[in-house]
Design an enzyme around this catalytic site. Sequence first.
Site, short mmCIF file in Angstrom:
data_model
loop_
_atom_site.label_atom_id
_atom_site.label_comp_id
_atom_site.label_asym_id
_atom_site.label_seq_id
_atom_site.Cartn_x
_atom_site.Cartn_y
_atom_site.Cartn_z
N VAL A 66 71.99 75.29 13.76
CA VAL A 66 71.79 74.13 12.91
C VAL A 66 72.48 72.94 13.56
CG1 VAL A 66 72.38 73.17 10.65
CG2 VAL A 66 71.70 75.56 10.83
N CYS A 67 71.77 71.83 13.71
CA CYS A 67 72.35 70.64 14.36
C CYS A 67 73.49 70.08 13.52
CB CYS A 67 71.30 69.56 14.54
SG CYS A 67 72.01 67.98 15.03
N VAL A 68 74.65 69.87 14.14
CA VAL A 68 75.83 69.45 13.40
C VAL A 68 75.67 68.06 12.79
CG1 VAL A 68 77.04 68.62 15.49
CG2 VAL A 68 78.35 69.22 13.44
#
Lengths: 100, 130, 130
Positions: free
Chosen positions: B77-79
């Site tokens: 998941v992209c931070v």
Amino acid sequence: MILHTVNKSPFEKNSLERCIESAKDGAAILLIEDGVYGALNNTAYSDMAQNAMKTVKIYALAPDVQARGVGDRVLDGVELVDYNGFVDLAESHSKVQAWL
Amino acid sequence: MKFGILVNEGPYTHQASDSAFQFTKAALEKGHEIFRVFFYHSGVNNGTRLTTPPQDDRNIVNNWSELAAAHNLDLVVCVAAAQRRGIVDPDEAKRNSKDADNIAPGFRISGLGQLIEAGIQSDRLVVFGD
Amino acid sequence: MTDEMYDEEGGPVKKFLYLNRKAPYGTIYALESLEVVLIGAAFEQDVSLLFMDDGIFQLKKGQDTKGIGMKNFSPTYRALEMYDVEKLYVDKKSMDERGLSADDLVVPVEILDAAQVADLMEDQDVILSF
């Protein structure tokens, strides 16, 4: 050659039209999700798809076609594939481009 | 063959996550390798364990978690996208002084570089979005 | 790939195309696409950006977002050069349809016709669509 995927109905957005304009001879277009409405006969966009099939191959994802109840309306020449077929097409083309 | 998958939409609103899941499952069953599934934009919402769909509906988040467990999938998941949308793991919760985390099993939070790396390392990158 | 290239450290260099077809502000895709480009620049890949359809509006001069409470990120396109992202393309038909010319845009671009767009896409290893 590119495998183009289109997931928008041609009635909603120009993705299929732009995809066809940008697809080279011999490329493949796979219609998924609402994109499968672009594969139907007797619609305002049937001619566009039919003309495109002179130079590119058009596929439609069968589970998406069936889910939408349009299996009896698919244009002649459009080949139906399942998810395994989608994977095979992604493998056999050098890259996959999504027209969102 | 090695596939990278990019999911740009959250579950339920759009079919993108379902399509990506079906594609990923089919690729694994055919013996292909999935280098990484990267969740971006609202796609990060696939990674919250607080999702509770009606019992007669599919549980998209659990589907991803279970597929990850069965095949050792890397679900990232992209931070930056996750912070905007409130998807938090224990480390991020601590760093940003939040009172809870919600990351689902099998998902991890990391940077956009993981997407670029997936593009570099995979034979094909397949994008699912809106 | 048959003609794979390598950078100075011996890592593979791939051709990445960022395809932008959505207008700014109405949805977040334009902004988050730009964030990928900026992070991706550190990986020293061969990067091109193509703006098509409403994606052209991302580059329109004179954006002023004070009234909508959002950040104007259009100046960032002018900074791309510092990240060695210099191949910016726009689709001619999209420009014509919207009554725009190169003078209306915040950065210098190369205008491509349909055949050149097709060539550009075919020439890529990875195409990220937003």
